[in-house]
Design an enzyme around this catalytic site. Structure first.
Site, PDB file in Angstrom:
ATOM      1  N   HIS A  46       0.840  -1.201   0.000  1.00 48.30           N
ATOM      2  CA  HIS A  46       0.000   0.000   0.000  1.00 48.30           C
ATOM      3  C   HIS A  46       0.876   1.253   0.000  1.00 48.30           C
ATOM      4  O   HIS A  46       0.737   2.127   0.858  1.00 48.30           O
ATOM      5  CB  HIS A  46      -0.938  -0.011   1.206  1.00 48.30           C
ATOM      6  CG  HIS A  46      -1.906  -1.157   1.182  1.00 48.30           C
ATOM      7  ND1 HIS A  46      -2.820  -1.344   0.174  1.00 48.30           N
ATOM      8  CD2 HIS A  46      -2.092  -2.181   2.054  1.00 48.30           C
ATOM      9  CE1 HIS A  46      -3.544  -2.431   0.426  1.00 48.30           C
ATOM     10  NE2 HIS A  46      -3.116  -2.959   1.540  1.00 48.30           N
ATOM     11  N   GLU A 151      -6.184 -12.096   6.908  1.00 46.60           N
ATOM     12  CA  GLU A 151      -7.056 -10.956   6.635  1.00 46.60           C
ATOM     13  C   GLU A 151      -8.430 -11.361   6.122  1.00 46.60           C
ATOM     14  O   GLU A 151      -9.235 -10.495   5.777  1.00 46.60           O
ATOM     15  CB  GLU A 151      -6.386 -10.049   5.588  1.00 46.60           C
ATOM     16  CG  GLU A 151      -4.990  -9.591   5.987  1.00 46.60           C
ATOM     17  CD  GLU A 151      -4.340  -8.726   4.918  1.00 46.60           C
ATOM     18  OE1 GLU A 151      -4.512  -7.498   4.999  1.00 46.60           O
ATOM     19  OE2 GLU A 151      -3.679  -9.273   4.027  1.00 46.60           O
TER      20      GLU A 151
END
Length: 221
Positions: A46, A151
């Site tokens: 990210h 996740e």
């Protein structure tokens, strides 16, 4: 002396580290060390960080004696091997969902006889040091660590199997709240009972910095 992330990951208890995504100035390692960080979580998933940026930043962290882990964009061989060749001692893989996936990642990370990583010695990963090949391979296999980000609902459902993957891999399990919360909301929308998705009880510890909050979880036995 080489600061090894393995010493941080292998130690029980809370580990306090700092996220680095955008601020990659030459002094960042010393700043974080002075602030009390025990390690750096360097992000390539990210962020806009390239492998050139990674290689420079790893040298900044090394100069400050600060171990680091590197989150790569995916479990692709090119992402994992290039990060290791740049000098990462631990790779963080997002969205790990099954034990088979974890085993495949370990195979990409480890040199023979523990895996099939392509041999690249005496580069940044070895601090450009020459030496006997067998010793260099064994040392790399001993120091490289895998951090699996759990996740998804699939990952939580398979967490025991993921954690049981070969001890040599040095697997650590982290639950990253953002994507997991999203997955949990989706499951609730589908009227899936929460306890069917989370078969384990977890003990949560929080490590907070100005940029981001990361969650470290350990099995509550």
């Amino acid at each position: 002396m080489r600061a090894r992330i393995a010493e941080v990951l292998d130690r029980k208890g809370l580990k306090l580290g700092h996220y680095v995504g955008d601020f990659t100035m030459p002094g960042i390692g010393y700043m974080l060390k002075e602030a009390g960080a025990e390690y750096v979580f360097f992000d390539m998933e990210h962020s806009g960080n390239s492998y050139d940026t990674l290689q420079r930043c790893l040298r900044y962290f090394e100069a400050a004696g600060l171990p680091s882990m590197v989150r790569v964009p995916s479990d692709g061989y090119d992402h994992i091997a290039r990060a290791l060749d740049c000098g990462a001692d631990a790779v963080v893989i997002p969205m790990v969902g099954t034990a088979d996936q974890a085993r495949a990642i370990v195979d990409k990370m480890k040199y023979t006889p523990q895996g099939s990583r392509g041999v690249a010695l005496a580069l940044a990963n070895d601090r450009y040091k020459m030496g006997p090949v067998a010793e260099a391979l064994a040392d790399a296999n001993a120091r490289t660590k895998l951090v699996c980000l759990i996740e998804t609902a699939e990952g939580v459902a398979n967490v025991d199997e993921i954690a049981a993957v070969d001890v040599i891999s040095g697997i650590e399990l982290y639950i990253e709240r953002g994507d997991w919360d999203k997955a949990l909301e989706t499951a609730k929308a589908q009227e899936v009972r929460t306890h069917s998705i989370i078969p384990l009880r977890w003990q949560w510890s929080w490590s907070r910095s100005w940029r981001s909050t990361w969650t470290v979880c350990t099995r509550n036995t």
